[in-house]
Structures are given as structure tokens and as C-alpha cells.
Design a protein around this motif. Structure first.
Motif, PDB file in Angstrom:
ATOM      1  N   SER A  29       0.837  -1.214   0.000  1.00 46.41           N
ATOM      2  CA  SER A  29       0.000   0.000   0.000  1.00 46.41           C
ATOM      3  C   SER A  29       0.865   1.254   0.000  1.00 46.41           C
ATOM      4  O   SER A  29       0.495   2.265  -0.607  1.00 46.41           O
ATOM      5  CB  SER A  29      -0.971  -0.006   1.179  1.00 46.41           C
ATOM      6  OG  SER A  29      -0.301   0.238   2.398  1.00 46.41           O
ATOM      7  N   TRP A  30       2.030   1.206   0.662  1.00 43.11           N
ATOM      8  CA  TRP A  30       2.936   2.364   0.617  1.00 43.11           C
ATOM      9  C   TRP A  30       3.496   2.562  -0.787  1.00 43.11           C
ATOM     10  O   TRP A  30       3.690   3.698  -1.227  1.00 43.11           O
ATOM     11  CB  TRP A  30       4.061   2.219   1.641  1.00 43.11           C
ATOM     12  CG  TRP A  30       3.656   2.776   2.952  1.00 43.11           C
ATOM     13  CD1 TRP A  30       3.344   2.088   4.080  1.00 43.11           C
ATOM     14  CD2 TRP A  30       3.456   4.160   3.255  1.00 43.11           C
ATOM     15  NE1 TRP A  30       2.965   2.954   5.070  1.00 43.11           N
ATOM     16  CE2 TRP A  30       3.033   4.235   4.593  1.00 43.11           C
ATOM     17  CE3 TRP A  30       3.594   5.344   2.528  1.00 43.11           C
ATOM     18  CZ2 TRP A  30       2.749   5.441   5.225  1.00 43.11           C
ATOM     19  CZ3 TRP A  30       3.310   6.542   3.154  1.00 43.11           C
ATOM     20  CH2 TRP A  30       2.890   6.585   4.482  1.00 43.11           C
ATOM     21  N   LEU A  31       3.746   1.479  -1.489  1.00 40.61           N
ATOM     22  CA  LEU A  31       4.213   1.622  -2.872  1.00 40.61           C
ATOM     23  C   LEU A  31       3.138   2.269  -3.735  1.00 40.61           C
ATOM     24  O   LEU A  31       3.422   3.142  -4.560  1.00 40.61           O
ATOM     25  CB  LEU A  31       4.616   0.269  -3.448  1.00 40.61           C
ATOM     26  CG  LEU A  31       5.926  -0.293  -2.903  1.00 40.61           C
ATOM     27  CD1 LEU A  31       6.057  -1.763  -3.273  1.00 40.61           C
ATOM     28  CD2 LEU A  31       7.105   0.514  -3.413  1.00 40.61           C
ATOM     29  N   LEU A  32       1.883   1.859  -3.548  1.00 44.07           N
ATOM     30  CA  LEU A  32       0.786   2.487  -4.299  1.00 44.07           C
ATOM     31  C   LEU A  32       0.626   3.953  -3.911  1.00 44.07           C
ATOM     32  O   LEU A  32       0.416   4.810  -4.760  1.00 44.07           O
ATOM     33  CB  LEU A  32      -0.520   1.727  -4.070  1.00 44.07           C
ATOM     34  CG  LEU A  32      -0.605   0.371  -4.737  1.00 44.07           C
ATOM     35  CD1 LEU A  32      -1.860  -0.368  -4.289  1.00 44.07           C
ATOM     36  CD2 LEU A  32      -0.588   0.521  -6.249  1.00 44.07           C
ATOM     37  N   GLN A  33       0.723   4.229  -2.616  1.00 45.06           N
ATOM     38  CA  GLN A  33       0.643   5.610  -2.144  1.00 45.06           C
ATOM     39  C   GLN A  33       1.755   6.447  -2.769  1.00 45.06           C
ATOM     40  O   GLN A  33       1.570   7.611  -3.086  1.00 45.06           O
ATOM     41  CB  GLN A  33       0.765   5.635  -0.617  1.00 45.06           C
ATOM     42  CG  GLN A  33       0.757   6.993   0.000  1.00 45.06           C
ATOM     43  CD  GLN A  33      -0.636   7.587   0.045  1.00 45.06           C
ATOM     44  OE1 GLN A  33      -1.623   6.933  -0.243  1.00 45.06           O
ATOM     45  NE2 GLN A  33      -0.706   8.838   0.400  1.00 45.06           N
ATOM     46  N   GLY A  34       2.907   5.820  -2.952  1.00 47.73           N
ATOM     47  CA  GLY A  34       4.048   6.529  -3.524  1.00 47.73           C
ATOM     48  C   GLY A  34       3.810   7.021  -4.934  1.00 47.73           C
ATOM     49  O   GLY A  34       4.377   8.030  -5.350  1.00 47.73           O
ATOM     50  N   LEU A  35       2.962   6.333  -5.684  1.00 52.30           N
ATOM     51  CA  LEU A  35       2.678   6.776  -7.044  1.00 52.30           C
ATOM     52  C   LEU A  35       2.097   8.189  -7.060  1.00 52.30           C
ATOM     53  O   LEU A  35       2.432   8.999  -7.916  1.00 52.30           O
ATOM     54  CB  LEU A  35       1.721   5.803  -7.740  1.00 52.30           C
ATOM     55  CG  LEU A  35       2.268   4.403  -7.978  1.00 52.30           C
ATOM     56  CD1 LEU A  35       1.178   3.506  -8.536  1.00 52.30           C
ATOM     57  CD2 LEU A  35       3.470   4.453  -8.909  1.00 52.30           C
ATOM     58  N   SER A  36       1.225   8.479  -6.117  1.00 45.18           N
ATOM     59  CA  SER A  36       0.676   9.839  -6.060  1.00 45.18           C
ATOM     60  C   SER A  36       1.550  10.759  -5.209  1.00 45.18           C
ATOM     61  O   SER A  36       1.620  11.960  -5.457  1.00 45.18           O
ATOM     62  CB  SER A  36      -0.757   9.824  -5.519  1.00 45.18           C
ATOM     63  OG  SER A  36      -0.771   9.335  -4.206  1.00 45.18           O
ATOM     64  N   ALA A  37       2.249  10.205  -4.208  1.00 45.51           N
ATOM     65  CA  ALA A  37       3.067  11.050  -3.322  1.00 45.51           C
ATOM     66  C   ALA A  37       4.187  11.740  -4.066  1.00 45.51           C
ATOM     67  O   ALA A  37       4.516  12.889  -3.757  1.00 45.51           O
ATOM     68  CB  ALA A  37       3.638  10.210  -2.177  1.00 45.51           C
ATOM     69  N   VAL A  38       4.771  11.074  -5.057  1.00 53.28           N
ATOM     70  CA  VAL A  38       5.883  11.713  -5.764  1.00 53.28           C
ATOM     71  C   VAL A  38       5.415  12.910  -6.590  1.00 53.28           C
ATOM     72  O   VAL A  38       6.227  13.754  -6.974  1.00 53.28           O
ATOM     73  CB  VAL A  38       6.658  10.715  -6.657  1.00 53.28           C
ATOM     74  CG1 VAL A  38       7.341   9.658  -5.813  1.00 53.28           C
ATOM     75  CG2 VAL A  38       5.750  10.077  -7.692  1.00 53.28           C
ATOM     76  N   ASP A  39       4.116  13.009  -6.834  1.00 54.81           N
ATOM     77  CA  ASP A  39       3.573  14.144  -7.576  1.00 54.81           C
ATOM     78  C   ASP A  39       3.052  15.256  -6.658  1.00 54.81           C
ATOM     79  O   ASP A  39       2.659  16.311  -7.124  1.00 54.81           O
ATOM     80  CB  ASP A  39       2.453  13.670  -8.506  1.00 54.81           C
ATOM     81  CG  ASP A  39       1.989  14.747  -9.465  1.00 54.81           C
ATOM     82  OD1 ASP A  39       2.861  15.389 -10.097  1.00 54.81           O
ATOM     83  OD2 ASP A  39       0.768  14.965  -9.564  1.00 54.81           O
ATOM     84  N   LEU A  40       3.060  15.020  -5.345  1.00 54.99           N
ATOM     85  CA  LEU A  40       2.500  16.012  -4.429  1.00 54.99           C
ATOM     86  C   LEU A  40       3.211  17.365  -4.455  1.00 54.99           C
ATOM     87  O   LEU A  40       2.550  18.396  -4.368  1.00 54.99           O
ATOM     88  CB  LEU A  40       2.453  15.467  -3.008  1.00 54.99           C
ATOM     89  CG  LEU A  40       1.355  14.446  -2.759  1.00 54.99           C
ATOM     90  CD1 LEU A  40       1.441  13.908  -1.342  1.00 54.99           C
ATOM     91  CD2 LEU A  40      -0.017  15.029  -3.016  1.00 54.99           C
ATOM     92  N   PRO A  41       4.546  17.426  -4.568  1.00 53.89           N
ATOM     93  CA  PRO A  41       5.155  18.757  -4.633  1.00 53.89           C
ATOM     94  C   PRO A  41       4.607  19.593  -5.798  1.00 53.89           C
ATOM     95  O   PRO A  41       4.346  20.793  -5.650  1.00 53.89           O
ATOM     96  CB  PRO A  41       6.648  18.468  -4.814  1.00 53.89           C
ATOM     97  CG  PRO A  41       6.824  17.136  -4.176  1.00 53.89           C
ATOM     98  CD  PRO A  41       5.549  16.376  -4.496  1.00 53.89           C
TER      99      PRO A  41
END
Length: 116
Positions: A29-41
Motif C-alpha cells: 500500500s505504501w508503494l501504491l501511495q508513492g505513485l501519487s506522493a511523488v507528484d505532491l510537490p
């Protein structure tokens, strides 16, 4: 805390859960979350805050700075998500976890499919 959750869940009548399986799904789930997290900035940069310039961020020494908490959309925890994802990426070594998981699950599945 995950072990405590599993125990509490089962004590409340939930089905048995294995820690290893639960932990694996948690890391996935953290890997999936990372897909959107890297675009947060980039998403934060689109909010139009006066601090969302290079010069503005240079004046903010910490994510605990009150100006960060006044960012539009901060209430959904975007900065916390980034901070937590960075922690899991480095301290829980998400890249190595992904490589091991992929090798044992995806690569093995492909080989089985190719053999049939």
C-alpha cells in the motif's frame, strides 16, 4: 502497532490474520501511495500560495513551520504523506522490498504462465 491491531481485530471477532501477510500488504500500500506522493510537490505548487516559490520555500526551515499548515489543501495531510513516504522509502527500504516482492510474486507468475 500492526501486531497490536491484528490481535485486537481477532479479539473483536475478526478472522485470523497473519502478521507477515498483513505487513506485506501494508508495504504494498505504501508503494501504491508513492505513485501519487511523488507528484505532491507539483500539486502543492499549483495551489497558488505565496510560499510556493523557490524563494518562499527557502524561508521555511521545517515542515512544522506555521506557514506550511496554512497552505491550501494542507488539511488533507499532503505534507505528512510526503514525509511518511520518504521515511518508508529510506528507513523501510521500499525499493528493496519491491524488488524482492516482484521477484517472488510477479516474475514467478510470469514463468508459470509461460510454462503453460
Amino acid at each position: 502497532w500492526i501486531q497490536h491491531f491484528i490481535e485486537s481485530f481477532m479479539e473483536s471477532g475478526g478472522p485470523p490474520l497473519k502478521f507477515d501477510v498483513f505487513w506485506e500488504h501494508y508495504m504494498l500500500s505504501w508503494l501504491l501511495q508513492g505513485l501519487s506522493a511523488v507528484d505532491l510537490p507539483r500539486q502543492l505548487a499549483l495551489t497558488g500560495s505565496p510560499h510556493m516559490t523557490y524563494e518562499g520555500w527557502m524561508q521555511i526551515p521545517s515542515y512544522k513551520d506555521p506557514r506550511v499548515f496554512r497552505l491550501p489543501n494542507y488539511n488533507n495531510g499532503m505534507v505528512a504523506i510526503l514525509r511518511n513516504f520518504a521515511y518508508y522509502w529510506t528507513c523501510r527500504d521500499l525499493p528493496s522490498f519491491w524488488e524482492r516482492w516482484k521477484r517472488t510474486r510477479l516474475d514467478a507468475s510470469r514463468k508459470n504462465l509461460a510454462a503453460t
